[in-house]
Design an enzyme around this catalytic site. Structure first.
Site, PDB file in Angstrom:
ATOM      1  N   HIS A 212       0.864  -1.184   0.000  1.00  0.00           N
ATOM      2  CA  HIS A 212       0.000   0.000   0.000  1.00  0.00           C
ATOM      3  C   HIS A 212       0.899   1.232   0.000  1.00  0.00           C
ATOM      4  O   HIS A 212       2.039   1.192   0.470  1.00  0.00           O
ATOM      5  CB  HIS A 212      -0.920  -0.001   1.223  1.00  0.00           C
ATOM      6  CG  HIS A 212      -2.050  -0.974   1.084  1.00  0.00           C
ATOM      7  ND1 HIS A 212      -3.356  -0.585   0.947  1.00  0.00           N
ATOM      8  CD2 HIS A 212      -2.064  -2.329   1.033  1.00  0.00           C
ATOM      9  CE1 HIS A 212      -4.132  -1.652   0.832  1.00  0.00           C
ATOM     10  NE2 HIS A 212      -3.381  -2.727   0.886  1.00  0.00           N
ATOM     11  N   CYS A 243      -7.979  -0.639   3.343  1.00  0.00           N
ATOM     12  CA  CYS A 243      -8.480  -1.713   4.196  1.00  0.00           C
ATOM     13  C   CYS A 243      -9.330  -1.101   5.299  1.00  0.00           C
ATOM     14  O   CYS A 243      -8.845  -0.244   6.032  1.00  0.00           O
ATOM     15  CB  CYS A 243      -7.325  -2.504   4.802  1.00  0.00           C
ATOM     16  SG  CYS A 243      -7.881  -3.715   6.013  1.00  0.00           S
ATOM     17  N   ASN A 252      -3.732   0.561  -2.571  1.00  0.00           N
ATOM     18  CA  ASN A 252      -2.595  -0.226  -3.043  1.00  0.00           C
ATOM     19  C   ASN A 252      -1.758   0.639  -3.970  1.00  0.00           C
ATOM     20  O   ASN A 252      -2.232   1.636  -4.488  1.00  0.00           O
ATOM     21  CB  ASN A 252      -3.104  -1.413  -3.862  1.00  0.00           C
ATOM     22  CG  ASN A 252      -4.055  -2.303  -3.094  1.00  0.00           C
ATOM     23  OD1 ASN A 252      -5.255  -2.130  -3.166  1.00  0.00           O
ATOM     24  ND2 ASN A 252      -3.523  -3.227  -2.344  1.00  0.00           N
TER      25      ASN A 252
END
Lengths: 304, 304
Positions: A212, A243, A252
């Site tokens: 990420h 997330c 990401n």
């Protein structure tokens, strides 16, 4: 031909899962198709989590129903437990990716399981798959270890902790083991160290990396991984995602940013950069905010 | 103690120069002070360009008047020609950085001079400084080569072209030579190649790197530079900035993002990350948009 780096596209799962917009299964299947049109061969297409927790991933069965098997393409389903594995088998995904956390704090919050219980859960799935392997259509299996470069709840994660987990998973016979920087806290020197430690305990497994870009180190970490011999990297079209259980995490690394860096470095990825940028802009419109990737804004290398 | 990496803060110059907001000299001097409070020892504080072309840099004399000399601190003035050097001498900057482009296209657009004429211009300044060196207060001198990893007008820039320029500048006796990715098109493999080529032709010069994050490769490039032995890197607080003559260029790599990566990697920078983030947020308010850096949004490594 340069060295080939395989990019596993995770936008339809890790990307969309943390966007505010909830997209219909048909739109998510459309995204998968567009990404395949841009060159993706392996795509994390769905997640078998309860829609109560992650409404963005509801209707995995419908997404998969819109994506009949095709030779040379692999649609991956994320699985957090045995129940998810049941759903994955029923929908006929090509691959199952089982997520296990490197820390008790994240494992309990994300999956309700401490590390040792997650490894038991993974072992059960591996055994079920092993028993079914002779039967047609058993999906291939990978495991992804989250929070390898830091945990939002437990803080630092040691090289030894990561090596222990990778070793335990390799002993189960899992052929591909991923290391994920779930909260985007890693630095490239730590990437080199943990990749080397993982390789030492899992010399026969393929190692895969998942970064990420929360603290802007994502591409530096990817570069360090490639230099350490990694051939499989996750990325998300447009850099969308995050997330829901990792506070402050952003998307990401963007597929098109990674493709740009690798292509300029002389590597092959199989992706068409212009088609990827078009897909990034399309998904940006679908989720109602511009894709945060750099390439979708700046474009590729200036032409002569 | 880890290896020390010197970060030259360029936010007050390269950062502010491309922001829409035009800040008063007093505010720019305030920014310099805040950055020094956060640990900066070398700061590109002003640019001696004509205010008609870059109104954001007007009043360099006033900025410098607000910053009396202090032992251990170096305030740098950017200079594009002999006239700028005159102004730099008059204001008593501690250092002069002379910009020369690696391509005719950028040199003509940015400074009205082809590469060969820029080298003559730089040579004249070097000679003037050499003649004045015995006198008190002669500023130290560095040269920064722009467009080393690509030009918005001429496209690709070869390793040989860069090596030729570095060699020519080293022969003039310039002690510090910078390589700038003005349009943020570089990749880390190309960084390694050009740094190695530059070192081969300038073994006695300090090499310095200057990256923009236009295509998200900035920190990967910085990492590659550090691994190639570079000890001096430019960065801009908050990741603000760009270049008015480089279409699509976005800010420099953010000082706090670079400090985070280096600190996590075990390096020393002399900066206080929290103070830097505070300065980034402050300048974001002053220019009327949030600083684009990752750290000013996400914060540092999560605590246990």
């Amino acid at each position: 031909m340069g060295r080939f780096i395989q990019i596993v596209e995770v936008g339809p799962r890790d990307g969309l899962q943390n966007e505010k917009a909830v997209l219909d299964p048909a739109v998510r299947a459309d995204l998968v198709r567009r990404l395949e049109g841009a060159g993706a061969k392996r795509i994390e297409a769905v997640s078998f989590v309860h829609p109560k927790y992650v409404p963005q991933m509801a209707g995995a069965e419908e997404v998969m129903a819109a994506l009949p098997h095709e030779a040379g393409r692999s649609r991956i389903g994320l699985v957090l437990n045995g129940k998810g594995y049941d759903r994955a088998l029923a929908t006929g995904v090509d691959e199952v990716n089982v997520s296990v956390a490197a820390t008790d704090g994240f494992g309990l919050k994300n999956q309700g399981l401490a590390v040792k219980d997650q490894l038991v859960m993974l072992g059960d799935i591996v055994a079920r798959r092993h028993n079914a392997e002779a039967s047609e259509g058993a999906p291939s299996l990978s495991a992804m270890i989250s929070c390898v470069w830091g945990c939002p709840f437990d803080g630092e994660v040691s090289v030894d902790r990561v090596a222990d987990m990778v070793g335990a998973i390799a002993e189960m016979g899992v052929g591909e083991i991923g290391l994920a920087d779930t909260i985007g806290a890693g630095d490239p020197w730590a990437v080199t160290k943990k990749v080397e430690a993982a390789r030492a305990v899992a010399p026969n497994s393929t190692l895969r990396l998942h970064f990420h870009d929360t603290r802007n180190t994502g591409l530096a970490n990817a570069y360090a991984g490639v230099e350490a011999g990694i051939d499989v990297l996750d990325a998300s079209v447009g850099g969308i995602g995050g997330c829901p259980f990792a506070p402050g995490a952003t998307g990401n690394i963007a597929t098109e940013d990674l493709v740009y860096m690798l292509t300029r470095g002389g590597f092959e990825t199989g992706y068409d950069l212009d088609a990827l940028i078009a897909a990034a802009r399309w998904i940006g419109e679908a989720i109602g905010r511009p894709a945060p990737s750099a390439l979708s804004r700046a474009g590729g290398f200036p032409r002569d």
